[in-house]
Design an enzyme around this catalytic site. Structure first.
Site, mmCIF file in Angstrom:
data_model
loop_
_atom_site.group_PDB
_atom_site.id
_atom_site.type_symbol
_atom_site.label_atom_id
_atom_site.label_comp_id
_atom_site.label_asym_id
_atom_site.label_seq_id
_atom_site.Cartn_x
_atom_site.Cartn_y
_atom_site.Cartn_z
ATOM 1 N N MET A 269 -1.688 -6.968 7.067
ATOM 2 C CA MET A 269 -2.694 -7.875 6.509
ATOM 3 C C MET A 269 -2.187 -8.584 5.256
ATOM 4 O O MET A 269 -2.985 -8.981 4.411
ATOM 5 C CB MET A 269 -3.968 -7.082 6.187
ATOM 6 C CG MET A 269 -4.505 -6.272 7.357
ATOM 7 S SD MET A 269 -5.866 -5.187 6.846
ATOM 8 C CE MET A 269 -6.047 -4.162 8.322
ATOM 9 N N SER A 270 -0.868 -8.741 5.141
ATOM 10 C CA SER A 270 -0.318 -9.321 3.916
ATOM 11 C C SER A 270 1.000 -10.021 4.233
ATOM 12 O O SER A 270 1.257 -10.413 5.362
ATOM 13 C CB SER A 270 -0.086 -8.214 2.877
ATOM 14 O OG SER A 270 0.929 -7.319 3.324
ATOM 15 N N ASN B 69 1.618 3.685 10.769
ATOM 16 C CA ASN B 69 0.849 4.221 11.896
ATOM 17 C C ASN B 69 1.194 3.379 13.115
ATOM 18 O O ASN B 69 1.708 2.267 12.986
ATOM 19 C CB ASN B 69 -0.658 4.147 11.618
ATOM 20 C CG ASN B 69 -1.112 2.735 11.263
ATOM 21 O OD1 ASN B 69 -1.031 2.311 10.099
ATOM 22 N ND2 ASN B 69 -1.547 1.980 12.258
ATOM 23 N N HIS C 252 -3.125 0.373 -4.772
ATOM 24 C CA HIS C 252 -2.578 -0.773 -5.503
ATOM 25 C C HIS C 252 -2.985 -0.633 -6.970
ATOM 26 O O HIS C 252 -4.157 -0.779 -7.311
ATOM 27 C CB HIS C 252 -3.117 -2.083 -4.928
ATOM 28 C CG HIS C 252 -2.652 -2.384 -3.538
ATOM 29 N ND1 HIS C 252 -1.726 -3.367 -3.260
ATOM 30 C CD2 HIS C 252 -2.966 -1.823 -2.353
ATOM 31 C CE1 HIS C 252 -1.506 -3.402 -1.950
ATOM 32 N NE2 HIS C 252 -2.259 -2.473 -1.383
ATOM 33 N N ALA D 120 2.913 -1.865 4.141
ATOM 34 C CA ALA D 120 2.648 -0.834 5.141
ATOM 35 C C ALA D 120 2.107 -1.562 6.362
ATOM 36 O O ALA D 120 1.233 -2.420 6.236
ATOM 37 C CB ALA D 120 1.636 0.170 4.613
ATOM 38 N N HIS E 201 -4.906 -9.684 -1.352
ATOM 39 C CA HIS E 201 -5.042 -9.933 0.078
ATOM 40 C C HIS E 201 -6.091 -11.012 0.327
ATOM 41 O O HIS E 201 -7.092 -11.113 -0.393
ATOM 42 C CB HIS E 201 -5.465 -8.659 0.820
ATOM 43 C CG HIS E 201 -4.532 -7.507 0.643
ATOM 44 N ND1 HIS E 201 -4.583 -6.695 -0.469
ATOM 45 C CD2 HIS E 201 -3.531 -7.028 1.433
ATOM 46 C CE1 HIS E 201 -3.649 -5.753 -0.351
ATOM 47 N NE2 HIS E 201 -3.006 -5.943 0.782
ATOM 48 N N SER F 207 0.822 -1.217 0.000
ATOM 49 C CA SER F 207 0.000 0.000 0.000
ATOM 50 C C SER F 207 0.853 1.262 0.000
ATOM 51 O O SER F 207 1.666 1.474 0.897
ATOM 52 C CB SER F 207 -0.908 0.022 1.242
ATOM 53 O OG SER F 207 -1.838 -1.017 1.199
ATOM 54 N N HIS G 16 -7.145 4.078 6.673
ATOM 55 C CA HIS G 16 -6.296 3.761 5.516
ATOM 56 C C HIS G 16 -5.694 5.040 4.937
ATOM 57 O O HIS G 16 -4.594 5.019 4.379
ATOM 58 C CB HIS G 16 -7.120 3.023 4.454
ATOM 59 C CG HIS G 16 -6.295 2.469 3.332
ATOM 60 N ND1 HIS G 16 -5.340 1.494 3.522
ATOM 61 C CD2 HIS G 16 -6.262 2.774 2.006
ATOM 62 C CE1 HIS G 16 -4.765 1.217 2.354
ATOM 63 N NE2 HIS G 16 -5.307 1.971 1.429
ATOM 64 N N TYR H 227 -8.186 -10.937 2.677
ATOM 65 C CA TYR H 227 -9.453 -10.303 3.054
ATOM 66 C C TYR H 227 -10.288 -9.860 1.856
ATOM 67 O O TYR H 227 -11.473 -9.552 1.993
ATOM 68 C CB TYR H 227 -9.237 -9.120 4.010
ATOM 69 C CG TYR H 227 -8.485 -7.937 3.428
ATOM 70 C CD1 TYR H 227 -9.064 -7.075 2.494
ATOM 71 C CD2 TYR H 227 -7.190 -7.652 3.848
ATOM 72 C CE1 TYR H 227 -8.376 -5.988 1.968
ATOM 73 C CE2 TYR H 227 -6.504 -6.561 3.347
ATOM 74 C CZ TYR H 227 -7.092 -5.743 2.407
ATOM 75 O OH TYR H 227 -6.398 -4.671 1.892
ATOM 76 N N GLU H 228 -9.688 -9.831 0.670
ATOM 77 C CA GLU H 228 -10.452 -9.477 -0.527
ATOM 78 C C GLU H 228 -11.340 -10.637 -0.989
ATOM 79 O O GLU H 228 -12.131 -10.477 -1.914
ATOM 80 C CB GLU H 228 -9.503 -9.075 -1.659
ATOM 81 C CG GLU H 228 -8.765 -7.768 -1.397
ATOM 82 C CD GLU H 228 -7.738 -7.464 -2.481
ATOM 83 O OE1 GLU H 228 -8.129 -6.931 -3.539
ATOM 84 O OE2 GLU H 228 -6.543 -7.756 -2.273
#
Length: 272
Positions: free
Chosen positions: A210-211, A234, A60, A112, A82, A29, A246, A84-85
């Site tokens: 998340m990746s 963050n 992306h 990120a 991902h 990201s 995000h 989650y997609e």
């Protein structure tokens, strides 16, 4: 069947290029800017490649960029997939399989991430020394194709120590301070609760995202050398008294853009 799909995607890409890239890049990201630095680029949208998923996340671009960077032939993913997609772990990691088939020997995986370690600050770059798979799934579940890798791959040095040392040396040469730590892979798409972050810190995590973990597992299975770099975009939940968004991730990656570009380009220049 899965191997046939890998070969079909590989054949499609090879038909578009004359290069033989040896270094792969997965750009997370807000970090796809590195792909814009590639010289004489051949750009292939994911949607055109047989069996490739499509990226749906802001930041992306959803394309392969193949060309020259710092004197090396590279293939870069501007955007990743991902779990989650809604994709399977095999779909998420399919591009890594294709990179291996194309002849990739080393891969730089970027992301990120939220900072768990209280000694980190937004904008820090962290070399990944190890990871914790907290996703509740694994891309190697199911029958094993011995042509792709062994049934029980060793993950004790999946983040290649020589590449980590090389990256530390590059940072020193550039006068950059980089962190080093353990990356925790969660499924997302929700950010973690403060209690979850406290748990992950207790377990030894320094950053969370998340990746990355699925791709690294498959790269290790395939025998590709891995270097992982997190941009601490963050501080994770409960560390600062503010909500997570995000947009904040994208803003921070934009701020560290020059350091990130300088750092990764130096690594590519030095890698052998």
């Amino acid at each position: 069947m899965y191997r046939n799909e890998i070969q079909e995607a590989c054949a499609f890409i090879e038909n578009k290029i004359t290069l033989k890239p040896s270094i792969g890049l997965i750009l997370g990201s807000g970090l796809g800017v590195l792909g814009d630095e590639i010289e004489n680029p051949i750009i292939i949208p994911y949607k055109d490649i047989p069996h490739f998923p499509e990226s749906t996340v802001t930041g992306h671009k959803g394309q392969l960029v193949i060309g020259n960077l710092e004197g090396k032939q590279v293939i870069a993913m501007q955007g990743r997939f991902h779990y989650y997609e809604g994709y399977t772990m095999q779909q998420v990691t399919f591009p890594v399989r294709v990179m291996k088939e194309l002849g990739i020997e080393s891969i730089i995986v970027t992301n990120a991430a939220g900072g768990i370690n209280k000694g980190f600050n937004p904008g820090d770059l962290m070399l990944i020394s190890d990871h914790i798979n907290n996703m509740g799934d694994n891309p190697l579940l199911g029958p094993n194709d011995d042509r792709l890798g062994v049934r029980f791959p060793d993950m004790s040095q999946v983040y290649n120590r020589e590449l980590v040392s090389l990256a530390e040396s590059c940072a020193n040469q550039l006068g950059l301070t980089v962190q080093k730590g353990v990356y925790v892979g969660n499924t997302g798409p929700i950010y973690e609760t403060p209690a979850e972050i406290k748990m992950l810190r207790t377990l030894g995590g320094d950053a969370v995202g998340m990746s990355t973990v699925p791709e690294v597992i498959v790269a290790g299975h395939a025998g590709i050398r891995v270097l992982g770099i997190s941009c601490i975009s963050n501080m994770a939940a409960g560390i600062l008294d503010q909500p997570l968004t995000h947009d904040e991730v994208m803003e921070t990656t934009e701020k560290v853009r020059e350091n990130f570009l300088q750092f990764v380009k130096k690594i590519i220049q030095t890698i052998s």
